[in-house]
Design a protein around this motif. Structure first.
Motif, mmCIF file in Angstrom:
data_model
loop_
_atom_site.group_PDB
_atom_site.id
_atom_site.type_symbol
_atom_site.label_atom_id
_atom_site.label_comp_id
_atom_site.label_asym_id
_atom_site.label_seq_id
_atom_site.Cartn_x
_atom_site.Cartn_y
_atom_site.Cartn_z
ATOM 1 N N SER A 23 0.853 -1.192 0.000
ATOM 2 C CA SER A 23 0.000 0.000 0.000
ATOM 3 C C SER A 23 0.885 1.237 0.000
ATOM 4 C CB SER A 23 -0.893 0.003 1.241
ATOM 5 O OG SER A 23 -1.542 1.252 1.370
ATOM 6 N N VAL B 118 -3.653 5.589 2.048
ATOM 7 C CA VAL B 118 -5.004 5.139 2.394
ATOM 8 C C VAL B 118 -5.784 4.834 1.129
ATOM 9 C CG1 VAL B 118 -7.178 5.855 3.447
ATOM 10 C CG2 VAL B 118 -5.011 6.412 4.568
ATOM 11 N N LYS B 119 -6.336 3.647 1.080
ATOM 12 C CA LYS B 119 -7.136 3.137 -0.038
ATOM 13 C C LYS B 119 -6.337 2.926 -1.317
ATOM 14 C CE LYS B 119 -11.487 4.897 1.780
ATOM 15 N NZ LYS B 119 -12.717 5.688 1.542
ATOM 16 N N ASP B 120 -5.020 3.061 -1.242
ATOM 17 C CA ASP B 120 -4.159 2.824 -2.406
ATOM 18 C C ASP B 120 -3.339 1.561 -2.172
ATOM 19 O OD1 ASP B 120 -3.523 6.344 -2.737
ATOM 20 O OD2 ASP B 120 -4.901 5.078 -3.877
ATOM 21 N N THR B 121 -3.696 0.505 -2.886
ATOM 22 C CA THR B 121 -2.991 -0.756 -2.734
ATOM 23 C C THR B 121 -2.687 -1.343 -4.106
ATOM 24 O OG1 THR B 121 -4.997 -2.121 -2.642
ATOM 25 C CG2 THR B 121 -4.196 -1.218 -0.557
ATOM 26 N N SER C 260 -6.764 -4.318 2.617
ATOM 27 C CA SER C 260 -7.490 -3.046 2.743
ATOM 28 C C SER C 260 -6.712 -2.122 3.653
ATOM 29 C CB SER C 260 -8.898 -3.272 3.300
ATOM 30 O OG SER C 260 -8.845 -3.742 4.627
ATOM 31 N N ARG C 261 -6.811 -0.839 3.317
ATOM 32 C CA ARG C 261 -6.161 0.174 4.152
ATOM 33 C C ARG C 261 -7.096 1.375 4.219
ATOM 34 N NH1 ARG C 261 -0.196 2.710 3.506
ATOM 35 N NH2 ARG C 261 0.011 3.571 5.617
ATOM 36 N N SER C 262 -7.927 1.386 5.245
ATOM 37 C CA SER C 262 -8.895 2.461 5.415
ATOM 38 C C SER C 262 -8.339 3.568 6.312
ATOM 39 C CB SER C 262 -10.199 1.913 6.008
ATOM 40 O OG SER C 262 -9.936 1.276 7.253
ATOM 41 N N LYS C 263 -7.267 3.258 7.047
ATOM 42 C CA LYS C 263 -6.595 4.246 7.878
ATOM 43 C C LYS C 263 -5.090 4.112 7.669
ATOM 44 C CE LYS C 263 -8.292 2.566 11.687
ATOM 45 N NZ LYS C 263 -8.576 2.396 13.142
#
Lengths: 113, 115
Positions: B49, B52-55, B67-70
């Motif tokens: 990642s 945030v939200k970039d993976t 997932s990376r929400s934070k």
């Protein structure tokens, strides 16, 4: 596929002796790094050598880099029992947006007291 | 240790069950990574990642999602665990050095066994 391949896969020496590990890689790199892993733990960064450097020292560690041969070596001098660990080389190809590293399979070093 | 923790540290699960591994960091690093380590294969990148939200996918992403929400949390999910996913999983962050070079710091690892 692995970018770096370490040689030997395993090495056993007596305390006080020097340990040399080699790493070969396939593509051009921005830098090459060496990591250490004690049994059951995460990897720990040891040293980084940039593509325009040929040799680097840190304490009892000496790293060389030969970009023409696409190879690097890690020398640990005057080894101690506490140096027993696995050692990995990792290459940064410098062209990716994720600052990714590609790791080799590692050399398992055992230093006998 | 760059403030990286992984949970759980050990897990045994059955084939076909979903599993989520958590990586938590406390130092606001932008880049985070999930690796698996298997005998004879060294460390292989699963996903990474860069915010945030970039993976994005790594070398061995099949069967895994992230997932990376934070900023501080990077989750790895095995939607339906298989025995081939028995491994030790490591999370890492990327720490910038000077002149565009980076080194990685690793968490303590999660040992996952799929029976």
């Amino acid at each position: 596929s692995q970018q770096g391949e370490e040689d030997p896969q395993a090495l056993s020496i007596q305390e006080g002796e020097n340990a040399t590990m080699n790493c070969s890689y396939k593509t051009s790199i921005n830098n090459l790094q060496w990591y250490r892993q004690n049994s059951g733990r995460g990897l720990v960064h040891l040293i980084l050598i940039r593509s325009n450097e040929r040799e680097k020292h840190s304490g009892r560690l000496r790293v060389t880099l030969d970009t023409s041969k696409k190879s690097s070596s890690l020398l640990i001098t005057a080894s101690r029992a506490a140096d027993t660990a696995s050692y990995f080389c990792a290459t940064d190809e410098g062209s990716n947006a994720g600052n990714m590293l590609t790791f080799g399979g590692g050399t398992r070093l055992m230093v006998k007291p | 240790d760059a403030g990286i923790t992984q949970s759980p540290r050990h897990k045994v699960t059955e084939t076909g069950t979903p599993v989520t591994l958590r990586c938590h960091q406390t130092e606001n690093h932008r880049y985070m990574y999930w690796y698996r380590q298997d005998p004879g294969h060294g460390l292989r990148l699963i996903h990474y990642s860069y915010g945030v939200k970039d993976t994005d996918k790594g070398e061995v992403s099949d069967g895994y999602s992230v997932s990376r929400s934070k900023t501080e949390d990077f989750l790895l999910t095995l939607e339906s665990a298989t025995s081939s996913q028995t491994s030790v999983y490591f999370c890492a962050i990327s720490e910038p050095l000077r002149q565009g070079h980076y080194e990685q710091y690793f968490g303590p690892g999660t040992r996952l066994t799929v029976t």
